[in-house]
Design an enzyme around this catalytic site. Structure first.
Site, PDB file in Angstrom:
ATOM      1  N   ASP A  47       0.942  -1.125   0.025  1.00 41.46           N
ATOM      2  CA  ASP A  47       0.039  -0.093   0.091  1.00 41.46           C
ATOM      3  C   ASP A  47       0.922   1.239  -0.001  1.00 41.46           C
ATOM      4  O   ASP A  47       2.052   1.110   0.269  1.00 41.46           O
ATOM      5  CB  ASP A  47      -0.760   0.020   1.116  1.00 41.46           C
ATOM      6  CG  ASP A  47      -2.416   0.870   1.032  1.00 41.46           C
ATOM      7  OD1 ASP A  47      -2.204   1.691   0.074  1.00 41.46           O
ATOM      8  OD2 ASP A  47      -3.245   0.488   1.723  1.00 41.46           O
ATOM      9  N   TRP A  48       0.263   2.470  -0.319  1.00 38.18           N
ATOM     10  CA  TRP A  48       1.199   3.762  -0.781  1.00 38.18           C
ATOM     11  C   TRP A  48       1.877   4.015   0.698  1.00 38.18           C
ATOM     12  O   TRP A  48       1.344   4.543   1.370  1.00 38.18           O
ATOM     13  CB  TRP A  48       0.460   4.512  -1.364  1.00 38.18           C
ATOM     14  CG  TRP A  48       0.418   4.355  -3.159  1.00 38.18           C
ATOM     15  CD1 TRP A  48       0.560   5.505  -3.700  1.00 38.18           C
ATOM     16  CD2 TRP A  48       0.146   3.296  -3.604  1.00 38.18           C
ATOM     17  NE1 TRP A  48       0.531   4.981  -5.095  1.00 38.18           N
ATOM     18  CE2 TRP A  48       0.144   3.778  -4.870  1.00 38.18           C
ATOM     19  CE3 TRP A  48      -0.319   1.999  -3.328  1.00 38.18           C
ATOM     20  CZ2 TRP A  48       0.158   2.888  -6.005  1.00 38.18           C
ATOM     21  CZ3 TRP A  48      -0.470   1.088  -4.493  1.00 38.18           C
ATOM     22  CH2 TRP A  48      -0.216   1.585  -5.688  1.00 38.18           C
TER      23      TRP A  48
END
Length: 734
Positions: free
Chosen positions: A262-263
Site C-alpha cells: 500500500d502507498w
C-alpha cells in the site's frame, strides 16, 4: 560464416526479445522461458528500478528492450480519475469519467457469485479502456467492527461468503488482461492508527477467519498481484512480514504474482528485500501530500536496496526473484498483446451496476407492507435527508470516483413516481467530503430540521434517506467512525418526523451497520449501501416494487455497540492501547459470536426480507455418516408461497457437537440464490466437502477433521433456521 559485431548482436537480441512479446497464446512454460531470458539482458540498475515506483501510479519498464511500464489505478468500485504524475492532485482530464459500481458490501449482500463475475468483467473492461494494467482491488478484509471506516470496500464478516464472491470477481476481471490487486494483506480491520498498530491474534483466528478469502483468491482465482496492509502483524509490518509473505503467501500457497505495498507502507530495506516485497509504491511522499525531487531513488527498494546487494548482505537471486514476478505480471497485463480494447460507460456497464444494486439492497423492516409504494397512486411523497441528493462517489479516500453520471435517490424517485407529488427537504446537513479532516456543514441545522418536520406534516408518505457518507470519520479511509449512532442528529429527526406522520420509511445509505433504536417508530427500512452511478434507479426499482428485494446482510447489526465482539472486551481489543490491538474474540467474529454467546442481534447475518414469502421444506442430507473428503449434499424444496416473483437465498451452516476445541455454534458452508415465480416450487441441492469442516490445529500446524456428530442448519438467515440435521463424521465407511 557471417560475423556480427557486438553492437549488431545486441541490436538483434533486442529485436528478437521485443518481437517475442508479440506472440499470442503462449503457454506458461514459454512465458517462463522468456522471463529467464530477459533477466540475463537486464542491467543491475534496470532490475532494481522495476521494484519501485517511478510516479504515483506506475512502475518503470525497460525502453531499450521494449518492456512497457506498468500502470496502476484505484480501485475496486471503478477506475479512479487520472492523478498527476508526481503529486496527489487530479490531472483535470476530460476523458476519464467512468461507471461507478456499487460498493463491495452491496456485492456481498447479493449472495450471488454470478453477479460478482459480471461486476469483475465490467470494471475490468473499464480499466482496460483507460489503459490500466493493475486495478487496486478488490478488498476482502473481514468486517470486525462497525466503526471501521473502510468496511464499505470489503465483503462482510464471513470468510466463506467473501471467498465465494471474490473468486469469480477476480477471474472475470483478469480475463480482460488487467490484474486484480487483492487487498489488504492482512488484518487491516481498522483505520485508526492503521499505519503503525501491531495486530495480535490467535493462529486459529488468522487461519480460519482472516486468511481464507486471500487463500481462495490465490489458489482458486490465481490472482496476479496482492497489496499489503499498512499495519504490523506480530511485530513486523505486513509489507515485509516473513511469516505472512514468505512462509504462507509465497510458500504454503504458492503465490506466483507480485506483492505490492500500500502507498507508503514499506519501512525497512533489508526486510523488504528478504521478506517478499516485490513492488514498493508511495514511499518518499507521506502517502498523501508532498514529494521531493528524485525521491523515488530514496525508496527502500531503490538506492538502499542497491547498497545491500552490492555489499552482499542480500543475494542477487532475491532481486531476480522479484523481477521475475514483476515480468510475469507484465506478461499477463502490459505485455499481453492479446488484450482487447475495453469499453467504458456503456449501457451494459450501467445495467450491471444497476443489477448489483437491485440484488444487494436489503429490506430490513416492512410493517403492514409499507414497501413497495404504488407508482399509480396520486400521493404526496416527502423525501427528506441530505443523502437523498449527496453524491456518494466523492470522498471516502482512494475509492473516490468521477462517474459520467450519478443518479441521486431523489432523482430516481422523481423519475419513477410520475403520478406522485415529490417534495424535498434536506432535514440535516453534512459538510463536504475531505480526506483526513471534517469540514463544517454550511447550513443552520435547526432551520433544516424544522422545515423537514413541516413538510412531513403535509405529506401522505415520508421517505427519509439518511445514514452515513464518505466524509472523514464516516465511511472513509484514514479514520474510523467515532460512534455507532447515526450522525447529524438523524435519530432525533426520524423520531420527530414519526410523531407527525406515521407513514415513514427509512433508506439507510452506508457501508456499515448503524444503531437503529428508532426502528420502532418507522414502518419500513431499506439498507441501501453506496450504489454508484445507478443509485437512484436501483433504489426506485426496489421502492416501487418493480424489483423484489433479495439482498441479505453480509454482516450483523448489533443492538448496541458493546454487543459486537471487538467492543465486548477492553480498549486493547479495540481500538488498541496505542501500540497493539489484540483480537480477544479469536474465531468468534460476527454471527459466530452472537450465536455462540446467545446475544440477540438487531439484524442477523444473512437476514433480508422480501415482498413475497418462501417456504423451505423436505430438507434432507444424502447420508447420515461421512468420511474424510466426502461430499455432503443437502437437498430441499423451496417454494414461493407469496403473491409475486422473487429470489431467496437458502443458507447451510454447520456446527460441531461436543467439540474438543472451541468452535462457534455454526459456520456458513453453502448458500444458493434461487429465483421463483409466484407459486413455483423448485428442488435445490447444496453441497460441500467434509474437509470444509476442519479446524486449524495449532500444535500440529495443520487442518484437522474431528470425528463425531455435527449439526447441519438450513434456513434463510443465521438466526432463522428451518431444520437442524445431525450427521456423523468417522474414519470408517459404514
Amino acid at each position: 560464416m557471417i560475423r556480427f559485431s557486438n553492437k549488431a548482436i545486441y541490436f538483434l537480441t533486442t529485436v528478437v526479445c521485443f518481437c517475442s512479446f508479440q506472440v499470442l497464446g503462449q503457454t506458461n512454460e514459454q512465458i517462463e522461458d522468456k522471463i529467464n531470458s530477459i533477466i540475463h539482458q537486464l542491467t543491475f540498475d534496470e532490475k532494481v528500478a522495476m521494484c519501485h515506483a517511478q510516479s504515483k501510479f506506475s512502475v518503470p519498464g525497460v525502453g531499450r528492450l521494449g518492456i512497457p511500464e506498468l500502470l496502476m489505478s484505484d480501485g475496486p468500485h471503478g477506475v479512479r480519475a487520472e492523478i498527476n504524475w508526481d503529486d496527489w492532485g487530479y490531472a483535470g482530464w476530460t476523458n476519464d469519467s467512468i461507471t461507478a459500481f456499487p460498493s463491495l458490501t452491496c456485492l456481498a449482500a447479493s449472495f450471488n457469485p454470478e453477479v460478482a463475475g459480471e461486476y469483475g468483467k465490467a470494471v475490468g473492461e473499464e480499466a482496460l479502456y483507460r489503459r490500466k494494467d493493475v486495478l487496486l482491488g478488490p478488498g476482502v478484509n473481514i468486517y470486525r467492527t462497525p466503526l471501521n471506516g473502510r468496511n464499505f470496500e470489503y465483503m462482510g464478516e464471513d470468510p466463506y461468503l467473501s471467498s465465494k464472491l471474490v473468486v469469480p470477481y477476480i477471474k472475470a476481471l483478469q480475463s480482460n488482461g488487467v490484474a486484480a490487486c487483492l487487498k489488504h494483506y492482512v488484518a487491516n480491520n481498522q483505520e485508526h492508527q492503521r499505519m503503525s498498530v501491531d495486530v495480535e491474534m490467535s493462529e486459529r483466528a488468522l487461519r480460519e477467519i482472516y486468511l481464507p478469502a486471500f487463500k481462495a483468491a490465490v489458489q482458486e482465482a490465481n490472482v496476479w498481484s496482492i497489496m499489503s496492509a499498512y499495519n504490523q502483524f506480530r511485530g513486523q509490518y505486513c509489507s515485509h512480514n516473513e511469516y505472512l509473505v514468505n512462509d504462507i503467501l509465497k510458500g504454503e500457497w504458492g503465490f506466483d504474482g507480485a506483492l505490492v505495498t500500500d502507498w507508503g507502507a514499506a519501512h525497512n530495506s533489508k526486510q523488504a528485500a528478504l521478506y517478499g516485497l516485490d513492488i514498493e509504491m508511495g514511499t518518499g511522499t507521506n502517502g498523501l501530500t508532498y514529494s521531493e525531487v528524485d525521491h523515488y531513488e530514496n525508496y527502500f527498494l531503490a538506492g538502499p536496496f542497491k547498497e545491500l546487494l552490492k555489499k552482499g548482505e542480500v543475494p542477487e537471486s532475491v532481486l531476480d526473484d522479484k523481477v521475475k514476478r514483476i515480468l510475469r505480471l507484465m506478461f499477463r497485463t502490459s505485455m499481453n498483446r492479446n488484450r482487447a480494447y475495453g469499453s467504458i460507460n456503456s449501457q451494459e456497464h450501467l445495467d450491471v451496476a444497476r443489477k448489483i444494486g437491485q440484488e444487494g439492497i436489503v429490506l430490513l423492516q416492512n410493517e403492514k407492507n409499507f414497501f413497495p409504494i404504488s407508482t399509480s397512486a396520486k400521493l404526496h411523497i416527502a423525501v427528506i435527508g441530505d443523502n437523498a441528493t449527496r453524491m456518494m462517489t466523492k470522498g471516502g479516500g482512494s475509492s473516490e470516483l468521477k462517474p459520467e453520471h450519478e443518479i441521486s435517490p431523489l432523482d430516481g424517485i422523481k423519475e419513477r413516481f410520475t403520478n406522485a407529488k415529490i417534495s424535498y427537504a434536506m432535514g440535516y446537513s453534512a459538510g463536504p467530503p475531505m480526506y483526513d479532516k471534517v469540514l463544517p456543514a454550511p447550513h443552520d441545522q435547526d432551520s433544516l430540521h424544522q422545515a423537514a418536520i413541516a413538510l412531513a406534516k403535509e405529506a401522505d408518505i415520508v421517505l427519509f434517506v439518511g445514514g452515513l457518507n464518505k466524509n472523514h470519520h464516516q465511511d472513509c479511509e484514514g479514520g474510523d467512525r467515532l460512534a455507532y449512532e447515526l450522525p447529524y442528529q438523524q435519530a432525533q429527526l426520524i423520531n420527530e418526523i414519526a410523531k407527525v406522520n406515521e407513514q415513514l420509511g427509512v433508506v439507510i445509505i452506508s457501508g456499515n451497520a448503524v444503531k437503529t433504536d428508532w426502528s420502532k417508530n418507522v414502518k419500513g427500512i431499506l439498507q441501501g449501501w453506496y450504489l454508484g452511478s445507478e443509485t437512484g434507479h436501483a433504489l426506485a426499482d426496489i421502492i416501487s416494487g418493480d424489483v423484489n428485494p433479495s439482498g441479505k446482510l453480509p454482516f450483523t447489526f448489533p443492538v448496541k455497540l458493546e454487543d459486537n465482539p471487538a467492543h465486548h472486551f477492553d480498549k486493547r481489543a479495540y481500538p488498541g492501547d496505542g501500540t497493539t490491538v489484540e483480537y480477544k474474540e479469536g474465531i468468534l467474529v460476527g454471527y459466530r459470536w452472537y450465536d455462540t454467546k446467545k446475544i440477540t442481534p438487531k439484524y442477523a447475518f444473512g437476514y433480508g426480507l422480501s415482498y413475497t414469502s418462501f417456504d423451505i421444506t423436505d430438507i434432507e442430507a444424502n447420508k447420515k455418516s461421512f468420511t474424510s473428503s466426502e461430499s455432503i449434499s443437502i437437498t430441499c424444496s423451496l417454494s414461493n408461497i407469496g403473491e409475486v416473483a422473487g429470489s431467496e437465498v437458502v443458507q447451510v451452516y454447520v456446527g460441531k457437537a461436543k467439540s474438543s476445541v472451541e468452535r462457534s455454534e455454526k459456520e456458513l458452508k453453502a448458500f444458493k440464490k434461487v429465483k421463483l415465480s409466484k407459486g413455483e416450487n423448485q428442488k435445490i441441492e447444496l453441497a460441500f466437502s467434509t474437509d470444509d469442516l476442519k479446524y486449524y490445529d495449532t500444535k500440529q500446524k495443520a487442518w484437522v477433521l474431528e470425528e463425531g456428530d455435527y449439526y447441519i442448519y438450513v434456513g434463510n438467515a443465521s438466526n432463522n433456521i428451518k431444520r437442524k440435521l445431525k450427521v456423523r463424521i468417522t474414519d470408517r465407511i459404514n
